[in-house]
Design a protein around this motif. Sequence first.
Motif, PDB file in Angstrom:
ATOM      1  N   LEU A   1      67.278  27.203  -9.639  1.00  0.00           N
ATOM      2  CA  LEU A   1      67.434  25.991 -10.458  1.00  0.00           C
ATOM      3  C   LEU A   1      67.124  26.290 -11.924  1.00  0.00           C
ATOM      4  O   LEU A   1      67.834  25.842 -12.820  1.00  0.00           O
ATOM      5  N   LYS A   2      66.078  27.043 -12.140  1.00  0.00           N
ATOM      6  CA  LYS A   2      65.670  27.376 -13.505  1.00  0.00           C
ATOM      7  C   LYS A   2      66.747  28.193 -14.202  1.00  0.00           C
ATOM      8  O   LYS A   2      67.087  27.942 -15.360  1.00  0.00           O
ATOM      9  N   SER A   3      67.300  29.181 -13.498  1.00  0.00           N
ATOM     10  CA  SER A   3      68.323  30.021 -14.128  1.00  0.00           C
ATOM     11  C   SER A   3      69.647  29.265 -14.299  1.00  0.00           C
ATOM     12  O   SER A   3      70.381  29.517 -15.253  1.00  0.00           O
ATOM     13  N   SER A   4      69.929  28.325 -13.396  1.00  0.00           N
ATOM     14  CA  SER A   4      71.192  27.574 -13.493  1.00  0.00           C
ATOM     15  C   SER A   4      71.125  26.418 -14.482  1.00  0.00           C
ATOM     16  O   SER A   4      72.087  26.159 -15.209  1.00  0.00           O
ATOM     17  N   TYR A   5      70.002  25.698 -14.514  1.00  0.00           N
ATOM     18  CA  TYR A   5      69.941  24.449 -15.275  1.00  0.00           C
ATOM     19  C   TYR A   5      68.918  24.439 -16.408  1.00  0.00           C
ATOM     20  O   TYR A   5      68.955  23.564 -17.261  1.00  0.00           O
ATOM     21  N   GLY A   6      67.963  25.348 -16.384  1.00  0.00           N
ATOM     22  CA  GLY A   6      66.984  25.411 -17.462  1.00  0.00           C
ATOM     23  C   GLY A   6      65.683  24.686 -17.151  1.00  0.00           C
ATOM     24  O   GLY A   6      65.526  24.041 -16.115  1.00  0.00           O
ATOM     25  N   ASP A   7      64.755  24.811 -18.084  1.00  0.00           N
ATOM     26  CA  ASP A   7      63.405  24.285 -17.894  1.00  0.00           C
ATOM     27  C   ASP A   7      63.347  22.759 -17.809  1.00  0.00           C
ATOM     28  O   ASP A   7      62.525  22.210 -17.084  1.00  0.00           O
ATOM     29  N   PHE A   8      64.195  22.080 -18.567  1.00  0.00           N
ATOM     30  CA  PHE A   8      64.138  20.615 -18.547  1.00  0.00           C
ATOM     31  C   PHE A   8      64.485  20.061 -17.171  1.00  0.00           C
ATOM     32  O   PHE A   8      63.864  19.121 -16.689  1.00  0.00           O
TER      33      PHE A   8
END
Length: 171
Positions: free
Chosen positions: A96-103
């Motif tokens: 999720l972090k790599s696909s969509y980012g920290d937010f």
Amino acid sequence: EYELSMPEVYETGLKAVEESNLQLQEENKLLKEINIRALNSIEEAQRKLTRDGETGLYNYDFYKNFITKEISLLVDNPINQLPGLIIMNVDNMESLKSSYGDFEVDDVLKNIVYLLEGLKEDGDTLFRLHGAWFALYRQNTGKKELVLKAERIRNTISTSKKFVEKITVSM
């Protein structure tokens, strides 16, 4: 009654007492305001020391102290105490972090907390440990009840439409 004026000694003495009284009332009011601000600052500091800034759950340091005290209580008085602890981790948080980012990761964490709070019952205490790790401590429960609670949490999270994609947790 006889329209006699007060002696000057009384007027100056009373006036001085009245002025002193007014000054003390103002100082008292100011001290009360300072006290309220100090209490609010103390509460805020305690909240920051015990709560996770992102989720609002109890933080890892609080968790360590809480569990240590609970274990001490169990050792001292093991009769009629059936606590349970569920440790859970979000399985696909790195993707999720790599696909969509920290937010989006932050939103996922907040939505998980929202769901956990909705499933929380009396005697349950929720913690955010590190990253995507959470814990639920439950007082007075049996193994069967705790497993059912864990399954209910797992199913609620995996079927929720609050996430950008399907989220699963391991427990």
